[in-house]
Motif scaffolding. Sequence first.
Motif, PDB file in Angstrom:
ATOM      1  N   SER A  22     -17.842  84.259   9.712  1.00 40.16           N
ATOM      2  CA  SER A  22     -18.616  83.218   9.026  1.00 40.16           C
ATOM      3  C   SER A  22     -17.817  81.928   8.834  1.00 40.16           C
ATOM      4  O   SER A  22     -18.390  80.892   8.490  1.00 40.16           O
ATOM      5  CB  SER A  22     -19.121  83.733   7.679  1.00 40.16           C
ATOM      6  N   LEU A  23     -16.497  81.968   9.066  1.00 29.58           N
ATOM      7  CA  LEU A  23     -15.676  80.759   8.944  1.00 29.58           C
ATOM      8  C   LEU A  23     -16.082  79.691   9.957  1.00 29.58           C
ATOM      9  O   LEU A  23     -15.869  78.499   9.726  1.00 29.58           O
ATOM     10  CB  LEU A  23     -14.195  81.094   9.136  1.00 29.58           C
ATOM     11  N   ILE A  24     -16.657  80.093  11.083  1.00 28.00           N
ATOM     12  CA  ILE A  24     -16.965  79.120  12.125  1.00 28.00           C
ATOM     13  C   ILE A  24     -17.986  78.091  11.667  1.00 28.00           C
ATOM     14  O   ILE A  24     -18.014  76.968  12.181  1.00 28.00           O
ATOM     15  CB  ILE A  24     -17.444  79.808  13.417  1.00 28.00           C
ATOM     16  N   TYR A  25     -18.808  78.427  10.686  1.00 33.47           N
ATOM     17  CA  TYR A  25     -19.817  77.489  10.202  1.00 33.47           C
ATOM     18  C   TYR A  25     -19.210  76.418   9.294  1.00 33.47           C
ATOM     19  O   TYR A  25     -19.900  75.478   8.894  1.00 33.47           O
ATOM     20  CB  TYR A  25     -20.942  78.253   9.504  1.00 33.47           C
ATOM     21  N   LEU A  26     -17.923  76.565   8.990  1.00 36.83           N
ATOM     22  CA  LEU A  26     -17.217  75.570   8.188  1.00 36.83           C
ATOM     23  C   LEU A  26     -16.527  74.523   9.054  1.00 36.83           C
ATOM     24  O   LEU A  26     -15.878  73.621   8.529  1.00 36.83           O
ATOM     25  CB  LEU A  26     -16.175  76.262   7.291  1.00 36.83           C
ATOM     26  N   LEU A  27     -16.651  74.625  10.373  1.00 37.92           N
ATOM     27  CA  LEU A  27     -15.934  73.716  11.269  1.00 37.92           C
ATOM     28  C   LEU A  27     -16.219  72.234  11.010  1.00 37.92           C
ATOM     29  O   LEU A  27     -15.289  71.417  11.053  1.00 37.92           O
ATOM     30  CB  LEU A  27     -16.225  74.082  12.724  1.00 37.92           C
ATOM     31  N   PRO A  28     -17.471  71.815  10.725  1.00 39.24           N
ATOM     32  CA  PRO A  28     -17.665  70.386  10.406  1.00 39.24           C
ATOM     33  C   PRO A  28     -16.862  69.956   9.174  1.00 39.24           C
ATOM     34  O   PRO A  28     -16.318  68.849   9.144  1.00 39.24           O
ATOM     35  CB  PRO A  28     -19.176  70.284  10.157  1.00 39.24           C
ATOM     36  N   LEU A  29     -16.778  70.826   8.163  1.00 42.21           N
ATOM     37  CA  LEU A  29     -15.996  70.499   6.971  1.00 42.21           C
ATOM     38  C   LEU A  29     -14.500  70.451   7.290  1.00 42.21           C
ATOM     39  O   LEU A  29     -13.755  69.661   6.705  1.00 42.21           O
ATOM     40  CB  LEU A  29     -16.251  71.509   5.854  1.00 42.21           C
ATOM     41  N   ILE A  30     -14.070  71.309   8.225  1.00 43.33           N
ATOM     42  CA  ILE A  30     -12.657  71.316   8.616  1.00 43.33           C
ATOM     43  C   ILE A  30     -12.301  70.002   9.308  1.00 43.33           C
ATOM     44  O   ILE A  30     -11.268  69.384   8.998  1.00 43.33           O
ATOM     45  CB  ILE A  30     -12.367  72.525   9.531  1.00 43.33           C
ATOM     46  N   VAL A  31     -13.147  69.538  10.238  1.00 43.78           N
ATOM     47  CA  VAL A  31     -12.889  68.256  10.894  1.00 43.78           C
ATOM     48  C   VAL A  31     -12.874  67.133   9.858  1.00 43.78           C
ATOM     49  O   VAL A  31     -11.999  66.250   9.894  1.00 43.78           O
ATOM     50  CB  VAL A  31     -13.936  67.982  11.994  1.00 43.78           C
ATOM     51  N   PHE A  32     -13.819  67.154   8.931  1.00 51.00           N
ATOM     52  CA  PHE A  32     -13.853  66.149   7.866  1.00 51.00           C
ATOM     53  C   PHE A  32     -12.549  66.145   7.076  1.00 51.00           C
ATOM     54  O   PHE A  32     -11.973  65.089   6.805  1.00 51.00           O
ATOM     55  CB  PHE A  32     -15.033  66.440   6.926  1.00 51.00           C
ATOM     56  N   SER A  33     -12.068  67.323   6.715  1.00 47.80           N
ATOM     57  CA  SER A  33     -10.833  67.421   5.927  1.00 47.80           C
ATOM     58  C   SER A  33      -9.638  66.892   6.709  1.00 47.80           C
ATOM     59  O   SER A  33      -8.764  66.225   6.149  1.00 47.80           O
ATOM     60  CB  SER A  33     -10.587  68.873   5.507  1.00 47.80           C
ATOM     61  N   LEU A  34      -9.605  67.174   8.006  1.00 50.47           N
ATOM     62  CA  LEU A  34      -8.506  66.673   8.840  1.00 50.47           C
ATOM     63  C   LEU A  34      -8.564  65.157   8.987  1.00 50.47           C
ATOM     64  O   LEU A  34      -7.533  64.485   9.032  1.00 50.47           O
ATOM     65  CB  LEU A  34      -8.554  67.346  10.210  1.00 50.47           C
ATOM     66  N   GLN A  35      -9.764  64.608   9.043  1.00 52.89           N
ATOM     67  CA  GLN A  35      -9.912  63.158   9.157  1.00 52.89           C
ATOM     68  C   GLN A  35      -9.498  62.442   7.881  1.00 52.89           C
ATOM     69  O   GLN A  35      -8.978  61.328   7.921  1.00 52.89           O
ATOM     70  CB  GLN A  35     -11.364  62.802   9.492  1.00 52.89           C
ATOM     71  N   THR A  36      -9.741  63.075   6.734  1.00 54.45           N
ATOM     72  CA  THR A  36      -9.481  62.426   5.442  1.00 54.45           C
ATOM     73  C   THR A  36      -8.177  62.892   4.817  1.00 54.45           C
ATOM     74  O   THR A  36      -7.995  62.825   3.599  1.00 54.45           O
ATOM     75  CB  THR A  36     -10.661  62.673   4.484  1.00 54.45           C
ATOM     76  N   ASN A  37      -7.280  63.390   5.662  1.00 57.07           N
ATOM     77  CA  ASN A  37      -5.914  63.729   5.252  1.00 57.07           C
ATOM     78  C   ASN A  37      -5.832  64.829   4.196  1.00 57.07           C
ATOM     79  O   ASN A  37      -4.927  64.831   3.369  1.00 57.07           O
ATOM     80  CB  ASN A  37      -5.176  62.469   4.747  1.00 57.07           C
ATOM     81  N   ARG A  38      -6.778  65.759   4.247  1.00 54.70           N
ATOM     82  CA  ARG A  38      -6.702  66.954   3.405  1.00 54.70           C
ATOM     83  C   ARG A  38      -6.474  68.149   4.331  1.00 54.70           C
ATOM     84  O   ARG A  38      -7.341  68.983   4.532  1.00 54.70           O
ATOM     85  CB  ARG A  38      -7.977  67.099   2.577  1.00 54.70           C
ATOM     86  N   GLU A  39      -5.292  68.161   4.902  1.00 50.33           N
ATOM     87  CA  GLU A  39      -5.033  69.023   6.040  1.00 50.33           C
ATOM     88  C   GLU A  39      -4.627  70.442   5.693  1.00 50.33           C
ATOM     89  O   GLU A  39      -4.838  71.357   6.482  1.00 50.33           O
ATOM     90  CB  GLU A  39      -3.938  68.391   6.923  1.00 50.33           C
ATOM     91  N   GLY A  40      -4.031  70.644   4.514  1.00 50.53           N
ATOM     92  CA  GLY A  40      -3.442  71.942   4.204  1.00 50.53           C
ATOM     93  C   GLY A  40      -4.409  73.103   4.347  1.00 50.53           C
ATOM     94  O   GLY A  40      -4.198  74.015   5.153  1.00 50.53           O
ATOM     95  N   VAL A  41      -5.494  73.067   3.566  1.00 50.68           N
ATOM     96  CA  VAL A  41      -6.475  74.152   3.598  1.00 50.68           C
ATOM     97  C   VAL A  41      -7.174  74.190   4.956  1.00 50.68           C
ATOM     98  O   VAL A  41      -7.404  75.270   5.519  1.00 50.68           O
ATOM     99  CB  VAL A  41      -7.510  73.975   2.465  1.00 50.68           C
ATOM    100  N   ALA A  42      -7.480  73.020   5.503  1.00 54.13           N
ATOM    101  CA  ALA A  42      -8.192  72.960   6.781  1.00 54.13           C
ATOM    102  C   ALA A  42      -7.392  73.637   7.888  1.00 54.13           C
ATOM    103  O   ALA A  42      -7.942  74.388   8.701  1.00 54.13           O
ATOM    104  CB  ALA A  42      -8.484  71.507   7.147  1.00 54.13           C
ATOM    105  N   ARG A  43      -6.102  73.375   7.945  1.00 53.55           N
ATOM    106  CA  ARG A  43      -5.267  73.987   8.983  1.00 53.55           C
ATOM    107  C   ARG A  43      -5.227  75.504   8.835  1.00 53.55           C
ATOM    108  O   ARG A  43      -5.275  76.241   9.820  1.00 53.55           O
ATOM    109  CB  ARG A  43      -3.849  73.425   8.914  1.00 53.55           C
ATOM    110  N   SER A  44      -5.116  75.970   7.595  1.00 50.79           N
ATOM    111  CA  SER A  44      -5.023  77.418   7.381  1.00 50.79           C
ATOM    112  C   SER A  44      -6.315  78.113   7.784  1.00 50.79           C
ATOM    113  O   SER A  44      -6.291  79.208   8.369  1.00 50.79           O
ATOM    114  CB  SER A  44      -4.684  77.725   5.916  1.00 50.79           C
ATOM    115  N   ILE A  45      -7.481  77.500   7.495  1.00 47.32           N
ATOM    116  CA  ILE A  45      -8.762  78.105   7.893  1.00 47.32           C
ATOM    117  C   ILE A  45      -8.886  78.098   9.413  1.00 47.32           C
ATOM    118  O   ILE A  45      -9.311  79.086  10.023  1.00 47.32           O
ATOM    119  CB  ILE A  45      -9.959  77.335   7.294  1.00 47.32           C
ATOM    120  N   LEU A  46      -8.506  76.986  10.037  1.00 51.61           N
ATOM    121  CA  LEU A  46      -8.607  76.874  11.488  1.00 51.61           C
ATOM    122  C   LEU A  46      -7.797  77.965  12.174  1.00 51.61           C
ATOM    123  O   LEU A  46      -8.213  78.524  13.194  1.00 51.61           O
ATOM    124  CB  LEU A  46      -8.141  75.490  11.928  1.00 51.61           C
TER     125      LEU A  46
END
Length: 466
Positions: free
Chosen positions: A304-328
Amino acid sequence: MQIPLTVALLTYNRANYLEESLRAILNQTYRDFELLVLDNGSTDETPSIVLSVKDERLRYVRNPPGHTAVFNFLSAIRIARGQRILVTHDDDIMEPEMLQKQMALIEARPDITAVWTNASVIDGKGAVLQPSISPVGEDRIYEVGEYIVSTKEAILWHPPSSMIFSHRLLSERHIRNMYLGSPGVSTRRATDEGDQILPAQMNLSGAVAFLSEPLLRYRRHSAQETNNAHLARTALNLFRALLRIMRKAPDLQAYEAIFQNQIVRFQAQDIVMSAKSWSERTLLKQMELLLKKGILNSANNVQSLIYLLPLIVFSLQTNREGVARSILNEIRLCDVKERPWMLALYRWAKHRCAGGNIFSTLPKNSRVVVLGSVFIAALLLFEAREAGVQVVCCLDSNIQRQGQVWFGCPIVAHSWLTTCSDPVELIILSSERDSEVETIEMLRAYDAVTPIRSWKDFAMTAEEVI
């Protein structure tokens, strides 16, 4: 002898379309049905057009003025005499063999509780905009529960005007309460996602089917309610309703986390569509909380993590990388590789992690247009500006969005392409759909020469050069 089918035609002040729609119904090769015309108090020539028809199958019901389209729909459900019902609309046109082919399938498989068809798309004057809404291929039959499960990945959109369904499977109590306007019973849900949720409701009790041949001409014009709909909230309401339906089937509850994260995804889209700036503190905080909620939902289902991919890209774009990288890092390639839009988002996120930008190959100051103004489009706006690419505008058919300025970018109608004084160099599609042939054909009616590319092409190519 019981009538096999009721065709209910809902109408209100569309005399200019009604006669053609009526004629198409009455000229069907399948003839064993009653035609129920429900008029919500039209003030144009609608009554005279209906009353001029001499056909014993026709019943004309004129409701008092002031009622909604939902009330008209519920009226049809309550008074239909057929074993099954098709609720159609005064601006759509059936192909001559539509009912024949649907009823033949039902006769062969009486356990089918709903069957709908592909459709072509026409404009207000009847000219074809798209030869089919869905790619033409094989017919599909979904056994009990299978259609509900399929919606976790993609909604097989159907024009409501083509669906024959077993209306007596619907809750009589709920229909009655909506019809009478009982306190606490909302009719909004029926307008927001009712067209999509009916097959899922039917699929709890039996098989449902989709005929791939375009057997309806679905008319797209400015007066349609779909041009006024809030797409994010419609999708959000849809997946909330699907989750409720899924919970009624014990065998399907393993998919709950996937539906929950679909809801998270569309909550995020709703927030982004209402935002004005990337720097809004409320926007950033809300997106962070939704990402954490999605992680909790996925505790027992990593897929079910795959449905969070748009939020992950958003987080990477807005420099909130820590959690986004770990989920990816938790997302498995095998879970996304069969879904083109998810694979593209996955590679986009990977590219961002490596310090890349999917538009780095475009010349700086290129003038581009983005088709759409939802979540993916917002991510494209950010990516383009970071790469020094000028997004001139976003094209959107939703008249409620047109005229707005969104993240500093004007939202305009597709017809803008025919009137813009300075040519653009590229149109970028923001759709998540696998096939965009029909979308490109629609754009070519306004612009025959400007190159068109999908965001998925950029994302996939960018990953290859890392």
